[in-house]
Design a protein around this motif. Structure first.
Motif, PDB file in Angstrom:
ATOM      1  N   ALA A  38       0.815  -1.215   0.000  1.00 49.55           N
ATOM      2  CA  ALA A  38       0.000   0.000   0.000  1.00 49.55           C
ATOM      3  C   ALA A  38       0.847   1.262   0.000  1.00 49.55           C
ATOM      4  O   ALA A  38       0.304   2.373   0.010  1.00 49.55           O
ATOM      5  N   GLY A  39       2.158   1.110   0.021  1.00 46.25           N
ATOM      6  CA  GLY A  39       3.037   2.282   0.026  1.00 46.25           C
ATOM      7  C   GLY A  39       3.165   2.938   1.372  1.00 46.25           C
ATOM      8  O   GLY A  39       3.632   4.078   1.475  1.00 46.25           O
ATOM      9  N   ALA A  40       2.754   2.231   2.453  1.00 43.69           N
ATOM     10  CA  ALA A  40       2.839   2.793   3.801  1.00 43.69           C
ATOM     11  C   ALA A  40       4.231   2.515   4.365  1.00 43.69           C
ATOM     12  O   ALA A  40       4.464   1.480   4.987  1.00 43.69           O
ATOM     13  N   VAL A  41       5.150   3.420   4.142  1.00 43.13           N
ATOM     14  CA  VAL A  41       6.521   3.236   4.610  1.00 43.13           C
ATOM     15  C   VAL A  41       6.753   3.899   5.962  1.00 43.13           C
ATOM     16  O   VAL A  41       7.798   3.722   6.571  1.00 43.13           O
ATOM     17  N   SER A  42       5.772   4.677   6.447  1.00 43.80           N
ATOM     18  CA  SER A  42       5.886   5.309   7.755  1.00 43.80           C
ATOM     19  C   SER A  42       4.503   5.341   8.397  1.00 43.80           C
ATOM     20  O   SER A  42       3.476   5.150   7.733  1.00 43.80           O
ATOM     21  N   THR A  43       4.464   5.594   9.703  1.00 47.08           N
ATOM     22  CA  THR A  43       3.206   5.499  10.439  1.00 47.08           C
ATOM     23  C   THR A  43       2.164   6.498   9.962  1.00 47.08           C
ATOM     24  O   THR A  43       0.963   6.235  10.061  1.00 47.08           O
ATOM     25  N   ASP A  44       2.573   7.654   9.449  1.00 44.76           N
ATOM     26  CA  ASP A  44       1.596   8.654   9.031  1.00 44.76           C
ATOM     27  C   ASP A  44       0.890   8.283   7.730  1.00 44.76           C
ATOM     28  O   ASP A  44       0.010   9.024   7.274  1.00 44.76           O
ATOM     29  N   MET A  45       1.249   7.138   7.131  1.00 43.74           N
ATOM     30  CA  MET A  45       0.592   6.699   5.899  1.00 43.74           C
ATOM     31  C   MET A  45      -0.367   5.537   6.133  1.00 43.74           C
ATOM     32  O   MET A  45      -0.948   5.000   5.190  1.00 43.74           O
ATOM     33  N   LEU A  46      -0.560   5.140   7.395  1.00 44.18           N
ATOM     34  CA  LEU A  46      -1.417   3.997   7.690  1.00 44.18           C
ATOM     35  C   LEU A  46      -2.878   4.264   7.369  1.00 44.18           C
ATOM     36  O   LEU A  46      -3.655   3.324   7.166  1.00 44.18           O
ATOM     37  N   ALA A  47      -3.271   5.541   7.328  1.00 44.99           N
ATOM     38  CA  ALA A  47      -4.672   5.866   7.050  1.00 44.99           C
ATOM     39  C   ALA A  47      -5.105   5.365   5.676  1.00 44.99           C
ATOM     40  O   ALA A  47      -6.301   5.138   5.443  1.00 44.99           O
ATOM     41  N   GLN A  48      -4.165   5.167   4.759  1.00 43.91           N
ATOM     42  CA  GLN A  48      -4.516   4.676   3.432  1.00 43.91           C
ATOM     43  C   GLN A  48      -4.963   3.219   3.464  1.00 43.91           C
ATOM     44  O   GLN A  48      -5.595   2.743   2.528  1.00 43.91           O
ATOM     45  N   LEU A  49      -4.661   2.510   4.552  1.00 43.23           N
ATOM     46  CA  LEU A  49      -5.032   1.109   4.658  1.00 43.23           C
ATOM     47  C   LEU A  49      -6.269   0.879   5.503  1.00 43.23           C
ATOM     48  O   LEU A  49      -6.882  -0.191   5.416  1.00 43.23           O
ATOM     49  N   VAL A  50      -6.635   1.868   6.343  1.00 42.63           N
ATOM     50  CA  VAL A  50      -7.698   1.652   7.323  1.00 42.63           C
ATOM     51  C   VAL A  50      -8.730   2.769   7.210  1.00 42.63           C
ATOM     52  O   VAL A  50      -8.489   3.889   7.670  1.00 42.63           O
ATOM     53  N   PRO A  51      -9.885   2.519   6.621  1.00 45.28           N
ATOM     54  CA  PRO A  51     -10.943   3.539   6.587  1.00 45.28           C
ATOM     55  C   PRO A  51     -11.345   3.941   8.003  1.00 45.28           C
ATOM     56  O   PRO A  51     -11.370   3.126   8.921  1.00 45.28           O
ATOM     57  N   GLY A  52     -11.657   5.221   8.161  1.00 41.23           N
ATOM     58  CA  GLY A  52     -12.013   5.733   9.485  1.00 41.23           C
ATOM     59  C   GLY A  52     -10.839   6.283  10.248  1.00 41.23           C
ATOM     60  O   GLY A  52     -11.009   6.819  11.343  1.00 41.23           O
ATOM     61  N   VAL A  53      -9.633   6.149   9.680  1.00 45.59           N
ATOM     62  CA  VAL A  53      -8.420   6.671  10.322  1.00 45.59           C
ATOM     63  C   VAL A  53      -7.923   7.875   9.540  1.00 45.59           C
ATOM     64  O   VAL A  53      -7.864   7.848   8.305  1.00 45.59           O
ATOM     65  N   GLN A  54      -7.577   8.946  10.252  1.00 46.18           N
ATOM     66  CA  GLN A  54      -7.006  10.154   9.664  1.00 46.18           C
ATOM     67  C   GLN A  54      -5.658  10.415  10.330  1.00 46.18           C
ATOM     68  O   GLN A  54      -5.547  10.382  11.548  1.00 46.18           O
ATOM     69  N   MET A  55      -4.640  10.654   9.526  1.00 50.15           N
ATOM     70  CA  MET A  55      -3.321  10.953  10.080  1.00 50.15           C
ATOM     71  C   MET A  55      -2.733  12.135   9.328  1.00 50.15           C
ATOM     72  O   MET A  55      -2.780  12.194   8.100  1.00 50.15           O
ATOM     73  N   GLY A  56      -2.198  13.079  10.078  1.00 54.25           N
ATOM     74  CA  GLY A  56      -1.597  14.256   9.468  1.00 54.25           C
ATOM     75  C   GLY A  56      -0.410  14.741  10.270  1.00 54.25           C
ATOM     76  O   GLY A  56      -0.044  14.160  11.294  1.00 54.25           O
ATOM     77  N   HIS A  57       0.205  15.807   9.777  1.00 56.00           N
ATOM     78  CA  HIS A  57       1.352  16.424  10.427  1.00 56.00           C
ATOM     79  C   HIS A  57       0.942  17.779  10.996  1.00 56.00           C
ATOM     80  O   HIS A  57       0.177  18.516  10.379  1.00 56.00           O
ATOM     81  N   GLU A  58       1.477  18.097  12.154  1.00 56.74           N
ATOM     82  CA  GLU A  58       1.470  19.467  12.650  1.00 56.74           C
ATOM     83  C   GLU A  58       2.882  19.763  13.126  1.00 56.74           C
ATOM     84  O   GLU A  58       3.337  19.220  14.121  1.00 56.74           O
TER      85      GLU A  58
END
Length: 758
Positions: A38-58
């Motif tokens: 799925a191209g999730a090479v870091s934790t902030d990209m896990l949202a692409q695999l799990v609907p209902g999850v949002q991950m972002g940077h601040e």
């Protein structure tokens, strides 16, 4: 079992190993191959695999939401409502919860309150990242690759026996993105380049058949601009760059259409300069270093299995950013971030071979944590918004931010599952915790400022005298309780239904920036956030383990929801009164033919504020923005910069989310060819409760083709991420001073990776 049947995936969602399909919790187990494909090479990209999850940077911190629950700001010293674990260690700071997924053995995303077994600050859920443990059989994996934006990447993993009963492993990685996604229109420098590298070493000692001792050390370094590089949302012109001038608007009072009419020094304010471009007097950057040590001792006592988990962490970070996003440097910030954490957890777990194991299992535990986190020494706040225009005063003139929050937390918990009736289990659990937080520090003038150097800022203006342990309000204590009750029934060996009731608590906390700037009297700590949930679900497998279907529906009631208001240089925490969330989820995985696997998921989410009378209103229809289309028509103004958001949508809570993945393997005499595609859909959502800043719909497509030679010792992988080229935000911000801003998420990336496996 047929290789084209679904393999059993085990998880530790209840702190012991069990089949994911037998756990009465909504969870998403992610295998290493699924994350890679799925191209999730870091934790902030896990949202692409799990609907209902949002991950972002601040800045350099993660802001993670699960089912609409999470922090819109997660500064140093502030804890999230989504607990992140690296192996067995809880990571309290968002600054360290974005890291590379290197040499992992699996990831578990647990949805809903998990406070009984995972403690406070797991109200929205838990993300557990499991890394590989040492093996006595020797093996090695080496990978190297190249991608666009001049990105070089490499990793190595080796494991094996050292001496009798002792094994070790070593995992290293490096990623160096030398070219940026864009450029700075002022300095000409590249924008959004990045560098990550890390090393992890584990030692396993099994002196007896009933004793297992694991020692692990991990270090990670990250440098980048994600979550920074503030840019104005397209078509929006901020009056920033020289500061807003109250009451000095143009004929229509709208700085969008008449910014020059603002009688302030300088040219018009910051504007949109291109999706991946920036406009700074100096490039934004964040650097983070995170070290963890873990000692885990497991001992079989006969009557129970004992577990001791000792953890130590040290995070140091630096973030430099120009918050107004213009060449004028209204607010130039150099944040020095730090967090040092010591934790100890003790567990007694019922043994699997106990005479009663088929009828009852249990766990009791205790947890202790001592954490020191904050900004400084000598974090710098400069610019006209702080009283020191960068163009008019020496760079040694600034406000010095130095503070610390010490948190001591102690908790005890227990949970048991009993065979209640035929094929029916009842689970009951509870946890009681006490947190004590002590805030010290404040804001001083820099030593270079004539006659005021080293003095607290409140000697000149009534903002913040440095807080000491004796200052009223500097210390606060919160007792907190969580519980879980679940009833599950196995209709067949492959079909289970469950219903659960949960209470989770996110701890009260000080705002490490706002309290330093205003003192604990003006900016007291926010109270604990409490979430109560009811959930029902079904987990099932059909067609001789070729089809897996899982369903869940849930209702949340949230009290004292914690919310951050963004202002010049930082944030201020407040409590929203209450919120309600209702939703459902569906996941499916099917193997319709040999070597083809299809999977997908759907999330439906409706969350709103039941009562939020003091919501931040950055663009009220007053003299600043009379006639502006920025002011939200939904949020009824209460007065100065606040509005009534009761009934409005929760932030970061898209109504719909979905993903679909296809994996097909062609076997041949020349080797295996693995074709994989992953598509994710995220509905639009609001970044702030006044509903004036909206994330558009996001569709992401990732794909790869991997060749593995017949001996399985060599492979070659072509990959691409965000192949559609979607432009979307990794962070959205609104503030009274600087308008609507965003930091971009990654663009289209692609590359090639070669692997050797021994």
């Amino acid at each position: 079992m047929d290789s084209d049947q679904h393999a059993e995936i085990t998880v530790t969602a209840q702190r012991h190993v069990e089949d994911a399909q037998k756990v009465p919790i909504s969870l998403a187990p992610i295998t290493p191959d699924a994350a890679l494909n799925a191209g999730a090479v870091s934790t902030d990209m896990l949202a692409q695999l799990v609907p209902g999850v949002q991950m972002g940077h601040e800045i350099d911190s993660a802001t993670t939401f699960i089912r609409g629950i999470g922090p819109n700001s997660n500064g140093t010293g502030e804890e999230s409502s989504i607990a992140v674990y690296l192996d067995d260690i809880y990571i309290p700071t968002g600054d360290a919860s974005i890291f590379q997924l290197n040499a992992i053995s699996g990831i578990d995303v647990l949805k809903g309150p998990q406070g009984t077994l995972f403690g406070r600050n797991a109200t929205g859920g838990v993300i557990q990242v499991h890394t590989k443990d040492p093996q006595f059989d020797p093996s090695a994996d080496f990978e190297g690759g190249y991608g666009n934006y001049s990105t070089f990447a490499g990793s190595a993993y080796v494991t094996g026996k050292v001496i009798e009963d002792v094994a070790s492993n070593l995992a290293v990685y490096i990623t160096d993105q030398q070219s940026g996604w864009g450029h700075d229109v002022v300095t000409g420098q590249v924008a959004f380049s990045a560098e990550d590298w890390g090393i992890r070493n584990k030692w396993l000692w099994t002196p007896t058949s009933s004793t297992r001792i694991l020692l692990a050390g991990n270090f990670a370094y990250t440098r980048g601009e994600s979550g920074l590089g503030f840019n104005q949302i397209p078509q929006f012109v901020a009056a920033g760059g020289h500061g807003y001038c109250p009451g000095e608007g143009g004929a229509d009072g709208n700085p969008q259409t008449s910014p020059i009419a603002f009688r302030c020094r300088g040219a018009p304010g910051a504007t949109y300069v291109g999706w991946y471009n920036t406009s700074d007097d100096e490039n934004d950057v964040s650097v983070n270093k995170h070290t963890t040590l873990e000692l885990k001792v497991e001992q079989e006592f006969g009557f129970a299995n004992g577990v001791s988990i000792t953890g130590w962490q040290n995070m140091s970070g630096f973030a430099r950013f120009n918050q107004d996003g213009s060449r004028y440097g209204d607010i130039d910030t150099d944040l020095v971030q730090r967090d040092r954490n010591l934790s100890q957890e003790l567990q007694l777990i019922s043994p699997d071979d106990a005479s009663y194991a088929s009828r009852f299992n249990w766990i009791v535990g205790a947890f202790y944590m001592d954490d020191n986190a904050g900004y400084g020494p000598t974090a710098k706040l400069a610019g006209i918004a702080e009283g020191f225009p960068t163009a008019l005063v020496p760079p040694s003139y600034y406000l010095n931010l130095t503070d610390n929050v010490r948190t001591t937390s102690i908790a005890g918990y227990l949970q048991g599952t009993a065979l209640f009736a035929a094929d029916t289990h009842l689970t009951l659990g509870a946890r009681y915790a006490v947190d004590k937080r002590l805030f010290t520090g404040g804001v001083w003038f820099s030593d270079a400022i004539s006659e005021l150097g080293g003095l607290p800022a409140c000697d000149l203006a009534p903002i913040a005298c440095p807080t000491t342990p004796a200052t009223p309000g500097a210390s606060h204590r919160w007792p907190m309780g969580a519980y879980r009750a679940a009833l599950d029934h196995e209709f067949t060996n492959a079909v289970m239904g469950y219903v659960s009731w949960n209470r989770g608590v996110k701890s009260g906390q000080f705002d490490t920036f706002g309290t330093a700037a205003g003192g604990p009297a003006n900016n007291p700590p926010v109270n604990p956030e409490v979430l109560k949930s009811v959930e029902a679900g079904m987990k099932s497998e059909w067609l001789e383990h070729h089809l897996q279907v899982n369903l869940s529906a849930f209702h949340y009631n949230v009290q004292n929801l914690q919310m951050a208001i963004i202002g010049a240089g930082g944030t201020k925490l407040i409590n929203a009164a209450s919120a309600e969330v209702n939703g459902g989820e569906f996941s499916i995985k099917v193997i319709p033919m040999n070597h083809l696997t299809l999977s997908g998921g759907l999330s439906i989410l409706y969350g709103h504020y039941e009562s939020f009378n003091n919501a931040p209103d950055y663009f009220p229809p007053n003299s600043y923005y009379a006639g502006s289309n920025i002011a939200s028509p939904s949020c009824t103004p209460n007065g100065t910069y606040s509005c009534n958001a009761s009934g409005l949508n929760l932030i970061r809570a898209p109504h719909y989310g979905a993903n679909f993945a296809a994996d097909y393997v062609i076997q041949s005499s020349a080797g295996d060819f693995d074709f994989n595609a992953n598509l994710s859909y995220t509905d639009s959502f609001y970044w702030f409760p006044d509903e004036s800043a909206r994330q558009p719909v996001v569709n992401l497509l990732n794909a790869s083709v991997k060749w593995t030679n017949p001996s399985r010792r060599y492979d070659l992988r072509l990959w691409g991420a965000n192949l559609i080229g979607a432009e979307y935000y990794s962070f959205g911000a609104e503030s009274i001073a600087y308008g609507q801003q965003f930091s971009p998420a990654p663009p289209r990336t692609f590359g090639i990776t070669a692997g050797v496996h021994l």
